[in-house]
Design an enzyme around this catalytic site. Structure first.
Site, PDB file in Angstrom:
ATOM      1  N   GLU A  80       0.788  -1.233   0.000  1.00 23.62           N
ATOM      2  CA  GLU A  80       0.000   0.000   0.000  1.00 23.62           C
ATOM      3  C   GLU A  80       0.823   1.287   0.000  1.00 23.62           C
ATOM      4  O   GLU A  80       0.770   2.074   0.970  1.00 23.62           O
ATOM      5  CB  GLU A  80      -0.954   0.015   1.193  1.00 23.62           C
ATOM      6  CG  GLU A  80      -2.021  -1.048   1.145  1.00 23.62           C
ATOM      7  CD  GLU A  80      -3.183  -0.772   2.121  1.00 23.62           C
ATOM      8  OE1 GLU A  80      -3.044   0.116   2.970  1.00 23.62           O
ATOM      9  OE2 GLU A  80      -4.213  -1.453   2.003  1.00 23.62           O
ATOM     10  N   GLU A 132      -5.930  -8.441   0.630  1.00 20.79           N
ATOM     11  CA  GLU A 132      -6.584  -8.178   1.916  1.00 20.79           C
ATOM     12  C   GLU A 132      -8.047  -7.879   1.662  1.00 20.79           C
ATOM     13  O   GLU A 132      -8.384  -7.162   0.711  1.00 20.79           O
ATOM     14  CB  GLU A 132      -6.021  -6.933   2.623  1.00 20.79           C
ATOM     15  CG  GLU A 132      -4.670  -7.087   3.233  1.00 20.79           C
ATOM     16  CD  GLU A 132      -4.187  -5.804   3.914  1.00 20.79           C
ATOM     17  OE1 GLU A 132      -5.011  -5.007   4.406  1.00 20.79           O
ATOM     18  OE2 GLU A 132      -2.964  -5.616   3.932  1.00 20.79           O
TER      19      GLU A 132
HETATM   20  C1  NOJ Z   1      -4.406  -2.183   5.012  1.00 19.26           C
HETATM   21  C2  NOJ Z   1      -3.076  -2.481   5.564  1.00 19.26           C
HETATM   22  O1  NOJ Z   1      -2.250  -3.167   4.690  1.00 19.26           O
HETATM   23  C3  NOJ Z   1      -3.086  -3.104   6.926  1.00 19.26           C
HETATM   24  O2  NOJ Z   1      -1.850  -2.867   7.495  1.00 19.26           O
HETATM   25  C4  NOJ Z   1      -4.232  -2.542   7.717  1.00 19.26           C
HETATM   26  O3  NOJ Z   1      -4.197  -2.860   9.065  1.00 19.26           O
HETATM   27  C5  NOJ Z   1      -5.502  -3.001   7.053  1.00 19.26           C
HETATM   28  N1  NOJ Z   1      -5.548  -2.534   5.706  1.00 19.26           N
HETATM   29  C6  NOJ Z   1      -6.788  -2.607   7.749  1.00 19.26           C
HETATM   30  O4  NOJ Z   1      -6.947  -1.236   7.777  1.00 19.26           O
END
Ligand code: NOJ
Length: 477
Positions: free
Chosen positions: A159, A366
């Site tokens: 990200e 994710e």
């Molecule tokens: C994106 C991220 O990669 C992760 O680190 C984060 O905790 C989750 N989404 C949830 O927000």
């Protein structure tokens, strides 16, 4: 029809969010360690104590039928200083994870950088300094050399947009700055780092494939007017294109660069770096999907970047960039306690759009929902999570039926962990982690449900909700 046998199903985590053991066995401080200690904020010094529970966690993943585990490596656990000295104890810890995965028949899906930057680079300006990107190449090479004999799926960066925008623009993540010029430099350097990571992978001739993971926010306009379409393009550049186009095509969107050049200093974008980015594009994209966004043409007011970090249901975030676009909400949609719109249709559309545009294999790296939950001895009956996951997996399967090349799906998260500035209370896990000294693992109902999804290759998922009706564009206000 069930997905192929090679499709990866699993849970995801990240080093800083779950390992704990923040100063154990030669690990040096990360930017998160340093800043959160400095400001006395809730931190992940212990988190889920994965460092000491790793074998149990992988055994649970196996019990849940998982075929893959997505986790990240910690740069400050592996490289001790700016000279690039390797910490053998750090390598040993990740060998333990990778070997346990092999024994359990679980494919390791490894992210090289998930936001925990060594403090020795943060001190020199962190991601605003091109030196950090150049140093990433050495770190990535050390990882491929140490683990590349057993790891076949690599991610350079997790990200790029999220942690740079929160750290340098919104100012609620380390280093807590609000400076658009720094954000642009950090964004450029992170994409350069990713390309250098790909370069080291290709030069080393390692087996497998390498990609990047993006916080994917499909964008919808409120209507078909040209003003809305322009707002959509601005919002897509802001949210997605600067990461995805750059990673796959090797070029930043030229209209975005042109626009930024009117106000900002882009001298960090040196020709030799642009050539590295052009020559080192990814094999696949990992898309983290939580929500979509609706936008309309910007009307009035100042740039606003607001997120709900409290988990108090009613509050909603707002993103508005002066002259570009304004985020709006569809009042008929559902929202999480953290004000995130729940919109699985956006995943279906987003996957189709990404595949049509980029033509590379895709993973959902994710997907999940964060909630307040009490972890006691009994499993948490998280039917809300089951329903969230069910709808999103259905959307993914529909996209696959329509020809999208999906290779895997990871639930965020495998077990409860530290959710950055939302702390440990915002729980995403399939497996609960109790707040006691032992950090007891207590699988939730969703863990058992997900096992059945994997066993049936997705066949037990109810697909009826999207199948026959094309989804109308949202009427937002
Ligand atoms: C994106 C991220 O990669 C992760 O680190 C984060 O905790 C989750 N989404 C949830 O927000």
């Amino acid at each position: 029809m069930a997905v192929d046998k090679g499709f990866l199903w699993g849970g995801a985590t990240a080093s800083y969010q779950c390992e704990g053991a923040w100063d154990a066995d030669g690990k040096v401080p990360s930017n998160w360690d340093w800043w959160l200690h400095e400001r006395e904020l809730p931190n992940a010094d212990v988190a889920s104590d994965h460092y000491h529970h790793v074998l149990e966690d992988i055994a649970l993943a196996k019990e849940g039928g998982h075929t893959a585990y997505r986790f990240s490596l910690s740069w400050p656990r592996i490289i001790k200083d700016r000279e690039g000295t390797v910490n053998e104890a750090g390598i040993a810890f990740y060998n333990k994870i990778i070997d346990a995965c092999a024994e359990a028949g679980i494919e390791p899906f490894v992210t090289v950088f998930h936001w925990d930057l060594p403090m020795y680079w943060e001190e020199l300006g962190g991601w605003t300094n091109t030196q950090t990107a150049l140093a990433f190449e050495h770190y990535a090479r050390v990882c491929y050399e140490a683990f590349g004999d057993r790891v076949r799926s690599w991610v350079t960066i997790n990200e790029p947009k999220w942690f740079t925008s929160r750290g340098y623009l919104v100012g609620d993540y380390p280093p807590f700055h609000q400076n658009a010029q720094e954000y642009i430099q950090a964004g450029f350097n992170i994409m350069l780092a990713s390309a250098l990571g790909v370069k080291a992978f290709r030069e080393g001739g390692f087996e497998g494939s390498i990609g990047i993971v993006h916080s994917y926010t499909p964008v919808y306009g409120i209507d078909d007017t040209i003003e809305s379409q322009i707002a959509v393009r601005y919002a897509d550049n802001f949210n997605n294109n600067w990461v995805l186009d750059t990673a796959v095509f090797g070029e930043f969107p030229i209209d975005l660069v042109t626009e930024l050049s009117r106000t900002y200093d882009l001298s960090c974008m040196k020709p030799e770096y642009l050539r590295i980015i052009k020559a080192n594009t990814v094999d696949f994209l990992g898309l983290n999907y939580y929500s979509s966004t609706d936008v309309k043409a910007w009307t009035e007011g100042e740039t606003t970047l607001r997120f709900n970090t409290s988990g108090k249901g009613g509050e909603r975030g707002k993103i508005m960039v002066k002259g570009w676009f304004e985020q709006v909400y569809n009042p008929h949609h559902k929202f999480t306690d953290w004000g995130m719109e729940i919109y699985p249709e956006g995943l279906y559309h987003g996957l189709k759009k990404a595949f049509d545009k980029y033509h590379v294999p895709l993973y959902i790296s994710e997907n999940g929902i964060g909630c307040y939950e009490d972890i006691v001895d009994e499993p948490v009956h998280d039917d809300y999570r089951i329903s969230f996951l069910q709808d999103h997996i259905a959307a993914m399967l529909d996209a696959m039926d329509d020809g999208v090349d999906m290779r895997g799906y990871f639930v965020w998260s495998l077990f409860d962990l530290y959710s950055w500035i939302s702390g440990m209370e915002k729980r995403y896990g399939l497996i609960g982690v109790a707040d006691d000294e032992e950090h007891r693992r207590v699988p939730k109902d969703s863990f058992t449900w997900f096992k059945r999804v994997i066993e049936t290759g997705g066949d037990c998922i109810d697909r009826s909700q999207y199948k026959d009706e094309p989804v109308a564009s949202p009427e937002s206000a």
